[in-house]
Scaffold this motif. Structure first.
Motif, PDB file in Angstrom:
ATOM      1  N   VAL A 277       0.861  -1.010  -0.406  1.00 46.79           N
ATOM      2  CA  VAL A 277      -0.219   0.163   0.052  1.00 46.79           C
ATOM      3  C   VAL A 277       0.743   1.373   0.227  1.00 46.79           C
ATOM      4  N   ALA A 278       1.911   1.762   0.339  1.00 49.02           N
ATOM      5  CA  ALA A 278       2.272   2.715   1.380  1.00 49.02           C
ATOM      6  C   ALA A 278       3.440   2.765  -0.281  1.00 49.02           C
ATOM      7  N   THR A 279       3.928   1.417  -0.904  1.00 48.50           N
ATOM      8  CA  THR A 279       4.435   2.232  -2.223  1.00 48.50           C
ATOM      9  C   THR A 279       4.214   2.589  -3.198  1.00 48.50           C
ATOM     10  N   ALA A 280       2.700   2.131  -3.525  1.00 47.71           N
ATOM     11  CA  ALA A 280       1.497   2.485  -4.928  1.00 47.71           C
ATOM     12  C   ALA A 280       1.086   3.475  -3.967  1.00 47.71           C
ATOM     13  N   GLU A 281       0.929   3.874  -3.124  1.00 48.39           N
ATOM     14  CA  GLU A 281      -0.023   5.179  -2.648  1.00 48.39           C
ATOM     15  C   GLU A 281       1.268   6.227  -3.081  1.00 48.39           C
ATOM     16  N   SER A 282       2.528   6.213  -2.873  1.00 48.81           N
ATOM     17  CA  SER A 282       3.891   6.584  -3.365  1.00 48.81           C
ATOM     18  C   SER A 282       4.219   7.147  -4.659  1.00 48.81           C
ATOM     19  N   ASP A 283       3.883   5.795  -5.186  1.00 52.49           N
ATOM     20  CA  ASP A 283       3.756   6.120  -6.418  1.00 52.49           C
ATOM     21  C   ASP A 283       3.177   6.670  -7.307  1.00 52.49           C
ATOM     22  N   ALA A 284       2.068   6.698  -7.011  1.00 53.54           N
ATOM     23  CA  ALA A 284       0.741   7.165  -7.175  1.00 53.54           C
ATOM     24  C   ALA A 284       0.701   8.706  -7.658  1.00 53.54           C
ATOM     25  N   ILE A 285       1.247   9.654  -6.055  1.00 55.87           N
ATOM     26  CA  ILE A 285       0.911  10.868  -5.918  1.00 55.87           C
ATOM     27  C   ILE A 285       2.304  11.120  -7.266  1.00 55.87           C
ATOM     28  N   SER A 286       4.158  10.687  -6.698  1.00 54.42           N
ATOM     29  CA  SER A 286       4.202  10.873  -8.186  1.00 54.42           C
ATOM     30  C   SER A 286       4.006  10.783  -8.940  1.00 54.42           C
ATOM     31  N   ALA A 287       3.434   9.732  -9.765  1.00 55.29           N
ATOM     32  CA  ALA A 287       2.242   9.682 -11.073  1.00 55.29           C
ATOM     33  C   ALA A 287       2.107  11.149 -11.472  1.00 55.29           C
ATOM     34  N   LEU A 288       1.159  11.608 -10.169  1.00 52.72           N
ATOM     35  CA  LEU A 288       0.304  12.917 -10.210  1.00 52.72           C
ATOM     36  C   LEU A 288       1.363  14.095 -10.009  1.00 52.72           C
ATOM     37  N   VAL A 289       1.920  13.968  -9.911  1.00 51.37           N
ATOM     38  CA  VAL A 289       2.853  15.447  -9.283  1.00 51.37           C
ATOM     39  C   VAL A 289       3.346  15.797 -10.732  1.00 51.37           C
ATOM     40  N   SER A 290       4.390  14.276 -11.655  1.00 45.25           N
ATOM     41  CA  SER A 290       5.126  14.338 -12.322  1.00 45.25           C
ATOM     42  C   SER A 290       4.050  14.889 -13.806  1.00 45.25           C
TER      43      SER A 290
ATOM     44  N   PRO B 236       1.860  18.678  -4.954  1.00 46.71           N
ATOM     45  CA  PRO B 236       2.241  18.368  -4.318  1.00 46.71           C
ATOM     46  C   PRO B 236       1.275  17.828  -3.080  1.00 46.71           C
ATOM     47  N   GLN B 237       0.550  19.066  -2.862  1.00 45.31           N
ATOM     48  CA  GLN B 237      -0.061  18.832  -2.033  1.00 45.31           C
ATOM     49  C   GLN B 237      -2.255  18.378  -2.967  1.00 45.31           C
TER      50      GLN B 237
ATOM     51  N   SER C 267      -1.382  14.574  -3.178  1.00 44.49           N
ATOM     52  CA  SER C 267      -1.558  13.692  -1.855  1.00 44.49           C
ATOM     53  C   SER C 267      -3.104  13.605  -1.317  1.00 44.49           C
ATOM     54  N   LYS C 268      -3.964  15.181  -1.446  1.00 48.21           N
ATOM     55  CA  LYS C 268      -5.248  15.027  -0.550  1.00 48.21           C
ATOM     56  C   LYS C 268      -6.104  13.730  -1.831  1.00 48.21           C
ATOM     57  N   ALA C 269      -5.860  13.454  -3.137  1.00 48.18           N
ATOM     58  CA  ALA C 269      -6.487  13.304  -4.091  1.00 48.18           C
ATOM     59  C   ALA C 269      -7.198  11.557  -3.831  1.00 48.18           C
ATOM     60  N   ILE C 270      -5.117  11.136  -3.178  1.00 48.08           N
ATOM     61  CA  ILE C 270      -4.877   9.707  -3.227  1.00 48.08           C
ATOM     62  C   ILE C 270      -5.120   9.539  -1.788  1.00 48.08           C
ATOM     63  N   THR C 271      -5.531  10.062  -1.118  1.00 45.16           N
ATOM     64  CA  THR C 271      -5.574  10.279   0.501  1.00 45.16           C
ATOM     65  C   THR C 271      -7.740  10.128   0.402  1.00 45.16           C
ATOM     66  N   ALA C 272      -8.008  10.908  -0.427  1.00 46.16           N
ATOM     67  CA  ALA C 272      -9.582  10.682  -0.325  1.00 46.16           C
ATOM     68  C   ALA C 272      -9.722   8.984  -0.823  1.00 46.16           C
TER      69      ALA C 272
END
Length: 202
Positions: free
Chosen positions: A155-168, A173-174, A177-182
């Motif tokens: 899970v931690a890796t999936a969420e981190s990868d997803a956030i990085s992809a969205l930032v790219s 970043p905020q 992170s908010k979109a993935i956390t939701a």
């Protein structure tokens, strides 16, 4: 020009991946719509590619279907649209959805893409309208991506990868992170997290 590559998918770090072709690892950047359709690591995949040559780098972009690559090529021909913005557009909208936006001259969907304001959206729609007339005559070209399950990951890796992809893709970043956390379901692959986050932000 490298037009197509077939090999084993050995690394997947959205939006980048590495394809092993006879022992040579090609680093390829793909839109999220292609990422959703990739097989599990170690399996063989064929990607239609486009090579961008710059003074400081050779950048390889990959697409699951030929029409996706043609869409990318149409987009980067437009004034002010580089590969990064083209990938953001194609990651946020399916090809057929983008075509429908152009046909309806609907700016609302485009302005939700990072880096696209109202004036930019209006200009893109005008410039794309004539280019897409030829696409309208190709029945079945714009099939929606299937909802295939992704490979299970931590899970931690999936969420981190997803956030990085969205930032790219250009999201702050905020926002990423908010979109993935939701997303309440925490047992999703990074690809599925990205897909749901993009839909939520749309």
């Amino acid at each position: 020009m490298i037009g197509r590559l077939r090999g084993a998918l050995v690394e997947k770090q959205p939006p980048h991946l590495v394809l092993d072709v006879n022992g040579v690892g090609y680093e390829i950047e793909v839109p999220m719509t292609t990422l959703y359709r990739l097989p599990h690591l170690g399996e063989t995949v064929t990607l239609h590619t486009h090579l961008v040559v710059r003074e400081d780098a050779h950048l390889l972009f990959g697409f699951y279907e030929k029409p996706d690559r043609e869409m990318f090529r149409e987009l980067i021909r437009l004034n002010g649209v580089g590969p990064k913005l083209a990938l953001a557009l194609m990651s946020t909208l399916e090809v057929d959805e983008l075509v429908r936006c152009v046909q309806a001259q609907d700016t609302s969907a485009l302005t939700r893409v990072p880096g696209v304001g109202k004036k930019t959206a209006e200009r893109l729609l005008v410039e794309l309208k004539d280019r897409f007339k030829a696409w309208d005559a190709l029945p079945g070209t714009f099939a929606l991506v299937s909802e295939g399950p992704g490979a299970p990951v931590q899970v931690a890796t999936a969420e981190s990868d997803a956030i990085s992809a969205l930032v790219s893709l250009g999201y702050k970043p905020q926002e990423a992170s908010k979109a993935i956390t939701a997303i309440k379901d925490k047992n999703l692959s990074s690809e599925d997290l990205i897909r749901r986050a993009l839909k939520g932000m749309m």
